[in-house]
Design a protein around this motif. Sequence first.
Motif, PDB file in Angstrom:
ATOM      1  N   GLN A  89       0.827  -1.207   0.000  1.00  0.00           N
ATOM      2  CA  GLN A  89       0.000   0.000   0.000  1.00  0.00           C
ATOM      3  C   GLN A  89       0.860   1.255   0.000  1.00  0.00           C
ATOM      4  N   ALA A  90       1.898   1.267   0.825  1.00  0.00           N
ATOM      5  CA  ALA A  90       2.781   2.431   0.889  1.00  0.00           C
ATOM      6  C   ALA A  90       3.537   2.604  -0.424  1.00  0.00           C
ATOM      7  N   ALA A  93       1.235   4.057  -3.058  1.00  0.00           N
ATOM      8  CA  ALA A  93       1.012   5.482  -2.803  1.00  0.00           C
ATOM      9  C   ALA A  93       2.253   6.285  -3.196  1.00  0.00           C
ATOM     10  N   SER A 164       5.499   0.821   6.673  1.00  0.00           N
ATOM     11  CA  SER A 164       4.842   1.855   5.876  1.00  0.00           C
ATOM     12  C   SER A 164       5.397   3.251   6.150  1.00  0.00           C
ATOM     13  N   PHE A 219       0.177  10.270   3.064  1.00  0.00           N
ATOM     14  CA  PHE A 219       1.234  10.148   4.070  1.00  0.00           C
ATOM     15  C   PHE A 219       1.148  11.302   5.060  1.00  0.00           C
ATOM     16  N   LEU A 231       2.508   6.277   6.038  1.00  0.00           N
ATOM     17  CA  LEU A 231       1.202   6.143   5.410  1.00  0.00           C
ATOM     18  C   LEU A 231       0.112   6.181   6.473  1.00  0.00           C
ATOM     19  N   GLU A 234      -1.822   2.678   7.244  1.00  0.00           N
ATOM     20  CA  GLU A 234      -0.830   1.603   7.165  1.00  0.00           C
ATOM     21  C   GLU A 234      -1.473   0.258   7.505  1.00  0.00           C
TER      22      GLU A 234
END
Length: 246
Positions: A89-90, A93, A164, A219, A231, A234
Amino acid sequence: MLLFILINSYLYETKSPIMTKSVFLASLSLMLLATAPTQQVSKQLPDGFAYIRDIIPHIEVDLRYCGHHNFIGKPVKGYLEPRAILSKQATEALAKVEKELNKNNMGLKIYDAYRPQSAVNHFVNWSKDPKDTLGKAEFYPTEDKGLLFKRGYIASKSGHSRGSTVDLTIIMLDSKIELDMGSPFDFLGEISGHHYKKLSQEQLKNRELLRYAMEKQGFRAYSKEWWHYTLNNEPFKDRYFDFPVQ
């Protein structure tokens, strides 16, 4: 074409079928190895993690804790290879941040990402040795080493170990030169905080540019370090990992 030439040589220019077949097969194997594309093989990561360069291949990475250019002045335990890792996910992004910056001939440079708990423990043990000050002149000249944890520059449980959190800056794509942020990465002192305003207009603008780009993609900043972002959503909020960086 090279393969075609080899086959023709084998079929039409040989006199000893047995010897030629051996030579041909050996030559063919060497040719295929020489012409095969080389790829960096990604090692197995825990579910939910990714190598940043698998998703953002062109991003710059300078994983400082793999070498000596960091605040402890030596390689940190748990960092076996300079390969930046984050939660998927991080990383996704972060890819959006990179894409936006690229529109203006800018990009990201990663200093640190996922950090094993063994590395955090290394920092803790390092902090207890008052004689070990290899990096003091460059990274914490005005700070008492024994107070770095108390002042919030280092933590015994780091968000980096949740996968994250990332330390980074902005560079110009053509020159790879970092934007002037007023203090270098990992400089442990008041000047590195977001609240510090005794900077040039250009330095303040550059910090704001990084903060805006990161916050836009979900973030949040850490008040004491202009390079440190986590993030918001997270995926591993309560888990601290200890697999090596490799």
